[in-house]
Design an enzyme around this catalytic site. Structure first.
Site, PDB file in Angstrom:
ATOM      1  N   TYR A  96      -2.071   0.304   9.884  1.00 32.12           N
ATOM      2  CA  TYR A  96      -2.275  -0.316   8.568  1.00 32.12           C
ATOM      3  C   TYR A  96      -0.990  -0.262   7.744  1.00 32.12           C
ATOM      4  O   TYR A  96      -0.506  -1.284   7.253  1.00 32.12           O
ATOM      5  CB  TYR A  96      -3.419   0.391   7.829  1.00 32.12           C
ATOM      6  CG  TYR A  96      -3.594  -0.095   6.416  1.00 32.12           C
ATOM      7  CD1 TYR A  96      -3.987  -1.404   6.157  1.00 32.12           C
ATOM      8  CD2 TYR A  96      -3.347   0.739   5.328  1.00 32.12           C
ATOM      9  CE1 TYR A  96      -4.138  -1.857   4.861  1.00 32.12           C
ATOM     10  CE2 TYR A  96      -3.496   0.293   4.027  1.00 32.12           C
ATOM     11  CZ  TYR A  96      -3.890  -1.013   3.796  1.00 32.12           C
ATOM     12  OH  TYR A  96      -4.025  -1.463   2.507  1.00 32.12           O
TER      13      TYR A  96
ATOM     14  N   THR B  14       0.811  -1.213   0.000  1.00 28.38           N
ATOM     15  CA  THR B  14       0.000   0.000   0.000  1.00 28.38           C
ATOM     16  C   THR B  14       0.849   1.271   0.000  1.00 28.38           C
ATOM     17  O   THR B  14       1.960   1.281   0.543  1.00 28.38           O
ATOM     18  CB  THR B  14      -0.895   0.018   1.257  1.00 28.38           C
ATOM     19  OG1 THR B  14      -1.525   1.301   1.369  1.00 28.38           O
ATOM     20  CG2 THR B  14      -0.089  -0.204   2.532  1.00 28.38           C
TER      21      THR B  14
END
Ligand code: UDP
Length: 327
Positions: free
Chosen positions: A144, A120
Site C-alpha cells: 500500500y 498516505t
C-alpha cells in the site's frame, strides 16, 4: 468570473464524498468519476454530474476532461486497506499505481494544470523518530505504502516535464463523518479501527479484536494520529486554492500532531456510546506500523489551514452518529 470545474475520481467514496460537499460549498462545479466498486452514489448530492467509470481508462477520462473543460483533478480512487495490500499486492499496484499512471496520461492529453493526490502516512514505514515531517525518509513497509509513493514519484516527474502542478496530501488516520449527517464511512467489510469500534458499539458486529497488545507503547497498543474527515476535506479545498492561485508543488502531512492509542479509541467509543464492547486481545497484524504521528505544521503554514473538529470525541462521536443513522 466563471465557476471553475474539477474532476473528482473516487468522489463517491468515503473521503471523496466529503471533499465534494466542501468543494460545492466553496463554489466549485464538480464532476465525479467513480466505478462504484466501493463508492456509493447515495453519498453524493443528487444533482451532481456523475460518471460511472474507471479512473484508469485514459480515453474515457481524457474525453471527459475535454468535454467538461476541467483543468483540475482530485484523485481519490484507489484501494486503502493496508493488510489487504500485503495479501494482494498486485491489486494495489494496479488500483493505486497503474491507474494513477493512466489518469495522469489523460491529464496530460487534456492539459490539466492542477492535480491533488491522496497519498498516505504509510510512505514513511516505521519511522525512527516522531512526529514525522515531510522530509522524514520514505521507507514504506507495505505494498500500500509503496503503491502510493510510486505515484508521488510520477507526480514529481510529470510536473517537472510539463506545466502541471500538484499537491500530494499524506493522510494520517482518517475517521469521523460529516457533522450534518450527509456522508460517512459506509464501505462494506470495513477494517479501519474507528469504523470497526463504532459498528461494535451499535451492535452491527458482536465483538472486535485489538491487533497486538505487546507493542513498546504506554498501553501496549499501536498509536495513530486521527484526523476528522471534514478537516481533511477542507485541506483539499485549500490545496486546490493554493494551486489555482499559482502555488508551487507541495507534499503535505495531514494529521493533527498527537497520537491516540488503539485502547484509547476503544475506551472513548465505550464512553460515548454508553456500551461496553466485547474486545478480544488478538495477535499483531502483519504490516502494522507501531506509532505514527504527524508533524502537521507545514500544512497549516503553507495552506493557512487549521482544524475545526480535532477533538477525539467529535471524531468518534460523529462516526457513531453515522453508524446509528445507517443502522
Ligand atoms: N486495529 C485493531 N483492531 C481493528 C482494526 C484496527 O486493533 O479491528 C488497529 C490496527 O492494528 C492498527 C490501528 O488499529 O494498529 C489502526 O489500524 P487501521 O486499519 O484503522 O488503519 P492503518 O493505520 O492500518 O491505516
Amino acid at each position: 468570473m466563471t465557476t471553475r470545474k474539477i474532476l473528482v475520481t473516487g468522489g463517491a467514496g468515503y473521503i471523496g464524498s466529503h471533499v465534494v460537499l466542501d468543494l460545492l460549498e466553496h463554489g466549485w462545479s464538480v464532476v465525479v468519476l467513480d466505478n462504484l466498486r466501493t463508492g456509493l452514489r447515495k453519498l453524493l448530492p443528487r444533482n451532481i454530474r456523475f460518471v460511472h467509470g474507471d479512473a484508469g481508462d485514459t480515453e474515457l477520462v481524457a474525453g471527459l476532461l475535454q468535454s467538461e473543460r476541467c483543468r483540475s483533478v482530485m484523485h481519490f480512487a484507489g484501494s486503502t486497506v493496508v493488510p489487504e495490500s500485503v495479501t494482494d499486492p498486485l491489486s494495489y499496484y494496479r488500483n493505486n499505481t497503474a491507474v494513477s499512471r493512466n489518469l495522469l496520461a489523460a491529464c496530460q492529453l487534456a492539459g490539466v494544470d492542477s492535480f491533488i493526490f491522496s497519498s498516505t502516512a504509510a510512505v514513511y514505514g516505521n519511522p525512527e523518530t516522531l512526529p514525522v515531517t515531510e522530509t522524514t525518509p520514505t521507507l514504506p513497509i507495505t505494498p500500500y505504502g509503496r503503491s502510493k509513493l510510486m505515484t508521488e514519484g510520477m507526480l514529481h516527474d510529470v510536473a517537472a516535464a510539463s506545466h502541471m502542478r500538484f499537491v500530494a496530501l499524506r493522510y494520517f488516520n482518517v475517521a469521523g463523518a460529516d457533522l450534518q449527517g450527509r456522508s460517512g464511512q459506509s464501505t462494506p467489510n470495513a477494517t479501519h479501527l474507528i469504523k470497526v469500534a463504532c459498528e461494535a458499539a451499535v451492535g452491527k458486529r458482536p465483538s472486535m479484536a485489538i491487533y497486538g497488545t505487546d507493542y513498546d507503547t504506554p498501553d501496549g497498543t499501536c498509536i495513530r494520529d486521527f484526523i476528522h474527515v471534514s478537516d481533511l476535506a477542507s485541506a483539499h479545498v485549500a490545496a486546490l486554492d493554493h494551486l489555482v492561485h499559482g502555488g508551487d508543488n507541495q507534499v503535505l502531512n495531514c494529521g493533527y500532531g498527537w497520537g491516540i492509542s488503539v485502547r484509547q479509541v476503544i475506551e472513548t467509543t465505550e464512553r460515548l456510546s454508553g456500551r461496553r464492547l466485547d474486545v478480544v486481545n488478538g495477535p499483531r497484524r502483519e504490516g502494522d506500523i507501531v506509532s505514527m504521528v504527524a508533524d502537521g505544521s507545514r500544512l497549516r503554514r503553507v495552506l493557512n489551514w487549521s482544524p475545526r473538529h480535532a477533538q477525539i470525541d467529535t471524531i468518534i462521536g460523529s462516526a457513531l452518529e453515522w453508524e446509528r443513522r445507517t443502522a
